[in-house]
Design a protein around this motif. Sequence first.
Motif, mmCIF file in Angstrom:
data_model
loop_
_atom_site.group_PDB
_atom_site.id
_atom_site.type_symbol
_atom_site.label_atom_id
_atom_site.label_comp_id
_atom_site.label_asym_id
_atom_site.label_seq_id
_atom_site.Cartn_x
_atom_site.Cartn_y
_atom_site.Cartn_z
ATOM 1 N N TRP A 158 30.927 -41.898 -7.374
ATOM 2 C CA TRP A 158 29.995 -42.202 -8.462
ATOM 3 C C TRP A 158 28.555 -41.884 -8.085
ATOM 4 O O TRP A 158 27.824 -41.259 -8.863
ATOM 5 C CB TRP A 158 30.124 -43.667 -8.869
ATOM 6 N N GLU A 159 28.136 -42.279 -6.910
ATOM 7 C CA GLU A 159 26.748 -42.060 -6.522
ATOM 8 C C GLU A 159 26.510 -40.661 -5.952
ATOM 9 O O GLU A 159 25.614 -39.950 -6.400
ATOM 10 C CB GLU A 159 26.316 -43.128 -5.515
ATOM 11 N N LYS A 160 27.325 -40.263 -4.973
ATOM 12 C CA LYS A 160 27.085 -38.983 -4.312
ATOM 13 C C LYS A 160 27.303 -37.792 -5.245
ATOM 14 O O LYS A 160 26.621 -36.777 -5.132
ATOM 15 C CB LYS A 160 27.979 -38.853 -3.074
ATOM 16 N N GLN A 161 28.247 -37.899 -6.165
ATOM 17 C CA GLN A 161 28.517 -36.792 -7.085
ATOM 18 C C GLN A 161 27.714 -36.884 -8.382
ATOM 19 O O GLN A 161 27.833 -36.030 -9.250
ATOM 20 C CB GLN A 161 30.014 -36.723 -7.401
ATOM 21 N N GLY A 162 26.909 -37.923 -8.510
ATOM 22 C CA GLY A 162 25.994 -38.007 -9.638
ATOM 23 C C GLY A 162 26.553 -38.598 -10.912
ATOM 24 O O GLY A 162 25.849 -38.656 -11.931
ATOM 25 N N VAL A 202 37.193 -38.576 -16.791
ATOM 26 C CA VAL A 202 38.472 -37.857 -16.808
ATOM 27 C C VAL A 202 38.231 -36.409 -17.189
ATOM 28 O O VAL A 202 37.396 -36.108 -18.062
ATOM 29 C CB VAL A 202 39.458 -38.515 -17.803
ATOM 30 N N ARG A 203 38.964 -35.512 -16.547
ATOM 31 C CA ARG A 203 38.917 -34.087 -16.912
ATOM 32 C C ARG A 203 40.324 -33.527 -16.881
ATOM 33 O O ARG A 203 41.013 -33.633 -15.869
ATOM 34 C CB ARG A 203 38.026 -33.302 -15.952
ATOM 35 N N ALA A 204 40.749 -32.943 -17.997
ATOM 36 C CA ALA A 204 42.080 -32.343 -18.109
ATOM 37 C C ALA A 204 43.170 -33.327 -17.686
ATOM 38 O O ALA A 204 44.129 -32.956 -16.997
ATOM 39 C CB ALA A 204 42.162 -31.063 -17.284
ATOM 40 N N GLY A 205 43.022 -34.576 -18.085
ATOM 41 C CA GLY A 205 44.034 -35.580 -17.783
ATOM 42 C C GLY A 205 43.991 -36.136 -16.381
ATOM 43 O O GLY A 205 44.811 -36.988 -16.024
ATOM 44 N N ARG A 206 43.018 -35.704 -15.566
ATOM 45 C CA ARG A 206 42.926 -36.168 -14.178
ATOM 46 C C ARG A 206 41.665 -37.019 -14.012
ATOM 47 O O ARG A 206 40.584 -36.647 -14.478
ATOM 48 C CB ARG A 206 42.883 -34.986 -13.216
ATOM 49 N N ILE A 207 41.809 -38.158 -13.350
ATOM 50 C CA ILE A 207 40.670 -39.047 -13.123
ATOM 51 C C ILE A 207 39.763 -38.441 -12.054
ATOM 52 O O ILE A 207 40.176 -38.199 -10.925
ATOM 53 C CB ILE A 207 41.142 -40.450 -12.699
ATOM 54 N N ILE A 208 38.518 -38.203 -12.442
ATOM 55 C CA ILE A 208 37.534 -37.651 -11.514
ATOM 56 C C ILE A 208 36.776 -38.771 -10.803
ATOM 57 O O ILE A 208 36.512 -38.708 -9.610
ATOM 58 C CB ILE A 208 36.536 -36.736 -12.266
ATOM 59 N N ALA A 209 36.417 -39.796 -11.558
ATOM 60 C CA ALA A 209 35.733 -40.974 -11.002
ATOM 61 C C ALA A 209 36.388 -42.202 -11.615
ATOM 62 O O ALA A 209 36.302 -42.423 -12.820
ATOM 63 C CB ALA A 209 34.244 -40.934 -11.318
ATOM 64 N N GLY A 210 37.054 -42.990 -10.776
ATOM 65 C CA GLY A 210 37.823 -44.117 -11.279
ATOM 66 C C GLY A 210 37.095 -45.432 -11.153
ATOM 67 O O GLY A 210 35.914 -45.488 -10.782
#
Length: 249
Positions: free
Chosen positions: A233-237, A215-223
């Motif tokens: 998860w894999e491509k963005q590391g 999570v970053r600034a209240g927003r889910i980046i990787a769920g």
Amino acid sequence: MLVGCFQNISARRWICACVLGLLFCAAAEPAGRAEAASAGVVDEYLDRAAERLTPQARDVLLRIRQTPRRLLALRAYLRAVNNLAERWSWSDAQVEAFMRSEEYSSLAAEIERVRETFEQRNPGYTLYANTQVRTVNMQLQRWNENAGVARAGLHLHRAARAELLTGDYPAVPSDAALARFIQFLIAWRPPAAPPLAAPGLSLHGQSRAIDFQIVRAGRIIAGADIASVRSIWEKQGWARRLRDAVGSA
């Protein structure tokens, strides 16, 4: 309908058309009956195979909507039949006891160390862990609604109908025919793995799996959605970063 369709053509061609139409109907009707019969026989074999399961698994099968989803769950239960009771998800009483246990306290402490390590290495990002134990009812609801489960179930249902139609199975299952059908189910492989474990067999049901979210600034980046594993998860590391944090913590 044939008269309406062919009343403007010559009598000879009209007769031929009628004959062809009758031949088509005669050919299609038995095929339709065979297809319907095979669907009913699938249910018959499914019900008989379910008799080999634990009472908990049989109860869940009755609560699964649609034969394809039920058949897919049956396959999972048969593959785990030797340790089905051991792997079965906890009851509400077992969940409550776990939440008060030293094991849960240790798990929470470990997750906190992982979170702190991850956030130190990735400033601005927060790691959220869902430690909720998934009850059988929760797993059942997701199984009945998940589109990936529906697709896998349809593939299996079609394969099972073809097996019963071409494998010389009696309409009323004999012991030998039932054993052969069970082996077919166990050996069958889906084109793509279902995104969920069959209800009662999820690792989340005994708190043996934890879902993490970035999570970053209240927003889910990787769920926790399985569809995002490869693309996010894999491509963005993020999978590698989480593994590093777990290893260090």
